[in-house]
Write a protein that holds these residues in place. Structure first.
Motif, mmCIF file in Angstrom:
data_model
loop_
_atom_site.group_PDB
_atom_site.id
_atom_site.type_symbol
_atom_site.label_atom_id
_atom_site.label_comp_id
_atom_site.label_asym_id
_atom_site.label_seq_id
_atom_site.Cartn_x
_atom_site.Cartn_y
_atom_site.Cartn_z
ATOM 1 N N ALA A 663 36.233 45.145 40.084
ATOM 2 C CA ALA A 663 36.597 44.602 38.776
ATOM 3 C C ALA A 663 38.092 44.308 38.707
ATOM 4 C CB ALA A 663 36.204 45.582 37.680
ATOM 5 N N ALA A 664 38.888 45.182 39.269
ATOM 6 C CA ALA A 664 40.329 45.004 39.215
ATOM 7 C C ALA A 664 40.802 43.865 40.103
ATOM 8 C CB ALA A 664 41.016 46.297 39.632
ATOM 9 N N SER A 665 40.018 43.471 41.073
ATOM 10 C CA SER A 665 40.463 42.470 42.035
ATOM 11 C C SER A 665 39.813 41.099 41.813
ATOM 12 C CB SER A 665 40.149 42.947 43.462
ATOM 13 O OG SER A 665 38.745 43.032 43.673
ATOM 14 N N ASN A 666 39.084 40.908 40.679
ATOM 15 C CA ASN A 666 38.386 39.635 40.440
ATOM 16 C C ASN A 666 39.325 38.445 40.425
ATOM 17 O OD1 ASN A 666 35.785 40.530 40.424
ATOM 18 N ND2 ASN A 666 35.696 40.882 38.192
ATOM 19 N N ASN A 667 40.525 38.638 39.901
ATOM 20 C CA ASN A 667 41.463 37.521 39.794
ATOM 21 C C ASN A 667 42.477 37.506 40.939
ATOM 22 O OD1 ASN A 667 40.305 36.644 37.347
ATOM 23 N ND2 ASN A 667 41.489 38.223 36.235
ATOM 24 N N ASP A 668 42.243 38.368 41.900
ATOM 25 C CA ASP A 668 43.172 38.484 43.023
ATOM 26 C C ASP A 668 42.641 37.673 44.197
ATOM 27 O OD1 ASP A 668 44.927 39.183 44.958
ATOM 28 O OD2 ASP A 668 44.531 41.340 44.910
ATOM 29 N N ASN A 669 43.257 36.565 44.457
ATOM 30 C CA ASN A 669 42.821 35.699 45.545
ATOM 31 C C ASN A 669 43.790 35.763 46.710
ATOM 32 O OD1 ASN A 669 40.501 34.646 44.183
ATOM 33 N ND2 ASN A 669 41.905 33.428 42.902
ATOM 34 N N GLN A 670 44.298 36.995 46.940
ATOM 35 C CA GLN A 670 45.286 37.158 47.999
ATOM 36 C C GLN A 670 44.725 36.695 49.353
ATOM 37 O OE1 GLN A 670 46.596 41.168 48.489
ATOM 38 N NE2 GLN A 670 48.232 40.670 49.913
ATOM 39 N N SER A 671 45.498 35.931 50.062
ATOM 40 C CA SER A 671 45.115 35.478 51.395
ATOM 41 C C SER A 671 46.264 35.735 52.355
ATOM 42 C CB SER A 671 44.766 33.989 51.382
ATOM 43 O OG SER A 671 45.899 33.221 50.972
ATOM 44 N N PHE A 672 45.927 35.791 53.612
ATOM 45 C CA PHE A 672 46.927 36.098 54.633
ATOM 46 C C PHE A 672 46.965 34.951 55.651
ATOM 47 C CE2 PHE A 672 45.196 40.118 53.082
ATOM 48 C CZ PHE A 672 46.347 40.711 52.570
ATOM 49 N N SER A 673 48.149 34.694 56.114
ATOM 50 C CA SER A 673 48.352 33.548 57.003
ATOM 51 C C SER A 673 47.946 33.811 58.439
ATOM 52 C CB SER A 673 49.821 33.122 56.965
ATOM 53 O OG SER A 673 50.654 34.199 57.412
ATOM 54 N N ILE A 693 43.434 48.929 51.825
ATOM 55 C CA ILE A 693 44.600 48.582 52.624
ATOM 56 C C ILE A 693 45.265 47.369 51.982
ATOM 57 C CG2 ILE A 693 43.298 47.068 54.187
ATOM 58 C CD1 ILE A 693 45.040 48.158 56.489
ATOM 59 N N THR A 694 46.529 47.176 52.239
ATOM 60 C CA THR A 694 47.245 46.024 51.705
ATOM 61 C C THR A 694 47.917 45.256 52.836
ATOM 62 O OG1 THR A 694 49.273 47.280 51.362
ATOM 63 C CG2 THR A 694 47.710 47.211 49.517
ATOM 64 N N GLY A 695 48.330 44.033 52.498
ATOM 65 C CA GLY A 695 49.078 43.238 53.470
ATOM 66 C C GLY A 695 50.574 43.394 53.252
ATOM 67 N N TYR A 696 51.337 42.485 53.832
ATOM 68 C CA TYR A 696 52.792 42.529 53.739
ATOM 69 C C TYR A 696 53.306 41.476 52.763
ATOM 70 C CZ TYR A 696 52.446 45.627 57.742
ATOM 71 O OH TYR A 696 52.137 46.688 58.559
ATOM 72 N N GLU A 697 54.562 41.625 52.344
ATOM 73 C CA GLU A 697 55.130 40.725 51.326
ATOM 74 C C GLU A 697 55.219 39.288 51.793
ATOM 75 O OE1 GLU A 697 58.833 42.343 50.128
ATOM 76 O OE2 GLU A 697 57.959 44.031 49.021
ATOM 77 N N ASN A 698 55.254 39.048 53.055
ATOM 78 C CA ASN A 698 55.341 37.671 53.572
ATOM 79 C C ASN A 698 53.963 37.051 53.780
ATOM 80 O OD1 ASN A 698 54.463 39.115 55.750
ATOM 81 N ND2 ASN A 698 56.055 38.400 57.165
ATOM 82 N N HIS A 699 52.954 37.646 53.125
ATOM 83 C CA HIS A 699 51.576 37.144 53.159
ATOM 84 C C HIS A 699 50.973 37.206 54.560
ATOM 85 C CE1 HIS A 699 51.909 35.823 49.016
ATOM 86 N NE2 HIS A 699 53.038 35.186 49.321
ATOM 87 N N THR A 700 51.375 38.201 55.305
ATOM 88 C CA THR A 700 50.725 38.458 56.589
ATOM 89 C C THR A 700 49.992 39.793 56.504
ATOM 90 O OG1 THR A 700 52.652 39.610 57.476
ATOM 91 C CG2 THR A 700 52.524 37.216 57.860
#
Length: 853
Positions: A663-673, A693-700
């Motif tokens: 539910a908390a991530s429905n609007n989160d379309n985070q993608s990684f390069s 887990i999370t990614g890095y600030e540079n979208h990797t």
């Protein structure tokens, strides 16, 4: 030890040769004694003048048998005739006679019968009951007999005597003839109570009460009709009973306390009979104690007492007896004997006078504590004696205050430093003994020699404990006192169900062994001070205790108080199906227990039931954590693991956490390069959406970067809704950002640290370590899966082989190739995310929730 072999005692039906004859009965070591000889009274030291107890000597100054009972003169002044003495303390003397009257109203038929037999039979015959099961063997071997086999029907009107003057005390020509002769010499020409009786002229109870109703009916015919020659104080029967019993106790010290109890019973039966009062009986005991010590200390009797001791151990104690042992209950014996020392009298003078020990009294313990010197036996007598102040018992030399039953249980206090040297090769008490008293004092105990000493009391001695050789066992919570304990080269053992406390520091050298007997999960050795361990740890599971899989605390101490570790570990009493490992934490030493199919503990050191040694240094984290899945890019079929059969996780909590995360991530379309073409992209995407887990600030995302041990611990805790808890700290995680995650998994048994107490949170986690952790989380031993996959680089002896096989058969992990797993290879971020998502999706409901994420 719990349920282990104990010293063979003559209390048992089958007896062994437990103390073979040695060159000398006594120990030869000399120690400084804090118990000097008392000043000789007017009649001299009893042991020097005991042969003056003859009819020609009838004054206090000339006869020690009269002198040793002189405390009676504070209560009573003898008259010129049997009936005109003067009471000096009516309160005490009235209580003394009323005690007999009261008992006569409550005694049972069984008590009356016992009193009849002890009155009519020879006292030597009666004392032999104290030998327990061997009483019949002794009597038949020595031809010690009685003609009073039963109580005749006309006993209330006819007086029956035992043997009509025949010698019924046994034959000197028998194979136990020296024992017979020893009793004879102790009960010999100088052991009569008649001189004291005549001097004190104190009437028997039934004369004080002016009635024969207090006398047991079958003994009425035995009462004397000549009161002028029939004094009550002291009791002659009691004197003779103790003399015979103490002679037997010297020869058979394995029955020391039982024989003393029998003597006290025979004395008490004089009160039951109505023939004597408590003070009469107490006087008989005091007189006999002094007389027995005198005969045993007499150099003329040295060869005889040695021969009697040898015959007892070479002939008597090698036999099997069939007699009933009425004195097999130690606690009852102790209560009965102790009660009969003072018979409920209230002290009539100071109760704090220092204890004095008579000259020569130490001989009474010569065979019971042969490993002590004479000076040490005097210390034992001094620290176990009665308080001062009781009527009659404050004689100048201290005979009345001796408590031989308590003395047989060792020191009552260490008022000086005490060194005990026990030579096991000599057998008997040299090899093994138990001190049961509550030992106080400021002194120190040092144990030397190959023998074994057990402490069972609630001990408070403050000087510390030093073990240099042999075995020292504690069988109470504070058996080792309140000071430091140092094991320099022996076996220090605890045998307590529950906690044992060392009040100060504990140190164990390289030659020492610490033996912990485990009979419950609560068995812990607690140390209040610093801990320094080396040498061997011996764990013995006893009393049929079989631990479940889990972590068990062996030792507790203050945080950071330990240095060193055991060089080896031996485990006995466990089935070979158990796998065990010792770990060192900042505030405790723990044992992890598992089986090849369990998931809560590390797989390393096997704890066999055969007592084999294992190297404690193998208990590192290498054999503790781990788990992972394959890293090639192929998709794997659905697994059949059910993680919610594990005790580690809660299905409802995980479902709730997954719902909230989605539910908390429905609007989160985070993608990684850097994952679009990566084999693990779908698993990474799900793991990120679920907040694992999370990614890095540079979208990797850096999918091929290594995962640290702290990072993987955090990922597991988040995925399975485990609340952070930093209480289970390692010595290097206190400041770690992942301390709470590490703590909760440690408390759940999913991870452990290294043998040095560290966790190494920043070290990369290996593929094998990752597999073991997930195995514990999922309870992989209950999965239903396909054939296990074997890898060329994972041998059957590899510490994580079972977990790798199960995880691969459950399709949670794959090898880096068809034949290789690379167990020691570094785990990548992609591999970690993939493994965790596959684990979650093993539950169909969770899989349905996250399938479309």
């Amino acid at each position: 030890m719990k349920n282990k072999n104990k010293l063979v005692s003559a209390a048992m039906g089958t007896l062994l040769l437990i103390n073979p004859a040695v060159d000398s009965i006594t120990a030869s070591a000399a120690d400084h004694s804090s118990v000097p000889l008392p000043t000789a009274p007017a009649w001299g030291h009893f042991v020097d003048g005991y042969k003056n107890n003859i009819p020609a000597n009838m004054t206090l100054e000339s006869n020690p048998a009269i002198g040793v009972l002189s405390g009676f003169l504070k209560l009573w002044t003898p008259g010129t005739s049997w009936d005109n003495g003067t009471k000096l303390n009516s309160e005490v003397l009235d209580y003394n006679i009323q005690y007999v009257a009261n008992l006569s109203k409550t005694r049972t038929k069984e008590m009356e019968d016992a009193a009849y037999y002890d009155d009519r039979r020879n006292q030597t015959y009666g004392a032999i009951d104290g030998l327990g099961s061997l009483a019949d063997v002794y009597r038949s071997t020595t031809n010690t007999y009685t003609t009073i086999a039963n109580i005749p029907e006309d006993a209330t009107t006819v007086k029956y005597n035992d043997g009509n003057g025949e010698n019924k005390g046994g034959s000197s020509d028998s194979s136990l003839g020296k024992m017979v002769d020893l009793i004879g010499i102790v009960r010999g020409n100088y052991a009569s109570s008649n001189q004291a009786k005549k001097y004190y002229s104190y009437m028997r109870p039934w004369r004080w009460l002016d009635t024969t109703s207090v006398i047991v009916p079958t003994l009425v015919p035995a009462r004397s009709s000549t009161p002028e020659s029939d004094g009550g104080f002291p009791s002659g029967h009691t004197n003779a009973s103790y003399l015979a019993s103490l002679a037997l106790a010297y020869a058979v010290p394995e029955r020391f306390q039982e024989l003393l109890t029998r003597a006290s019973e025979m004395g008490n039966n004089r009160i039951v009979a109505g023939m004597h009062s408590p003070l009469d009986v107490m006087g008989g005991r005091v007189l006999a104690t002094a007389l027995a010590a005198s005969a045993l200390a007499d150099p003329d009797n040295a060869a005889l007492k040695q021969a009697a001791y040898e015959q007892a151990h070479e002939t008597l104690l090698t036999q099997t007896g069939t007699a009933v042992d009425r004195f097999s209950n130690y606690e009852q014996n102790k209560k009965d004997f102790t009660d009969r020392l003072t018979y409920g009298f209230t002290p009539i003078s100071s109760t704090t006078e220092p204890t004095v020990v008579p000259k020569g009294a130490e001989v009474l313990l010569e065979t019971r504590q042969p490993y002590l010197s004479d000076e040490q036996r005097r210390e034992v007598l001094a620290t176990t004696g009665l308080p001062s102040g009781y009527p009659l018992l404050d004689d100048p030399e201290g005979w009345g205050r001796l408590n031989l039953f308590a003395a047989a249980d060792g020191y009552g206090a260490f008022n000086n430093n005490v060194t005990v040297t026990m030579d096991a090769i000599k057998g008997g008490f040299y090899a093994k003994d138990t001190w049961k008293n509550n030992i106080a004092g400021t002194g120190k105990l040092t144990k030397e020699g190959t023998g074994s000493l057990t402490l069972t009391g609630s001990n408070t001695y403050a000087g510390g404990t030093e073990l240099n050789a042999g075995t020292l066992t504690g069988k109470s919570t504070i058996a080792f006192g309140s000071g430091d304990v140092a094991n320099n080269g022996g076996t220090l053992a605890e045998d307590v169900i529950g906690k044992v406390t060392i009040g100060g520091d504990f140190t164990q050298a390289a030659d020492g062994t610490l033996e912990l007997n485990m009979a419950s999960a609560n068995d812990v050795l607690e140390t209040k001070g610093a801990v320094e361990v080396n040498g061997k740890l011996h764990l013995s599971f006893t009393n049929g205790y079989a631990p479940g899989t889990g972590t068990y605390t062996l030792m507790e101490y203050a945080d950071g108080a330990r240095t060193g570790q055991f060089s080896s570990v031996q485990i006995d009493g466990l089935s070979s199906s158990y796998i065990t490992q010792v770990f060192y934490r900042s505030d405790k030493i723990v044992l992890n227990v598992t089986t090849p199919t369990s998931t809560t503990d590390p797989v390393v050191v096997p704890g066999t039931g055969s007592g084999t040694d294992t190297n404690a240094n193998t208990g590192t984290e290498q054999g503790t954590d781990t788990d992972n899945q394959g890293s090639n890019g192929t998709e794997q079929p659905e697994t059949t693991v059910n993680p919610f059969q594990s005790n580690v996780v809660n299905r409802d909590a995980v479902l709730n956490a997954v719902n909230k995360a989605i539910a908390a991530s429905n609007n989160d379309n985070q993608s990684f390069s850097d994952i679009s073409n990566h084999w693990g992209s779908s698993f990474i995407h799900k793991a990120v959406k679920l907040g694992i887990i999370t990614g890095y600030e540079n979208h990797t995302f850096r999918p091929n970067s290594p995962v640290t041990r702290a990072e993987f611990t955090a990922m597991i805790a988040r995925a399975f809704a485990l609340t952070p808890d930093a209480s289970a700290s390692f010595n290097d995680t206190g400041s770690s950002w992942a301390a709470g995650y590490i703590g909760v998994l440690a408390n759940k048994g999913a991870i452990t640290g290294y043998s040095d107490g560290s966790f190494k949170p920043n070290a990369p986690i290996s593929r094998a370590e990752m597999v073991v952790i997930i195995s514990r989380i999922l309870n992989l031993d209950i999965l239903a899966a396909g054939q296990p996959v074997s890898f060329n680089d994972v041998s059957s002896s590899f510490w994580a082989a079972n977990e790798i096989a199960r995880a691969s058969s459950a399709n949670l992990v794959q090898g880096i190739s068809a034949s290789s797993f690379s167990p020691n290879g570094t785990t990548t971020r992609a591999e970690a995310a993939t493994l965790i998502i596959r684990a979650l999706e093993s539950d169909s409901s969770i899989k349905a929730l996250i399938e479309g994420v």
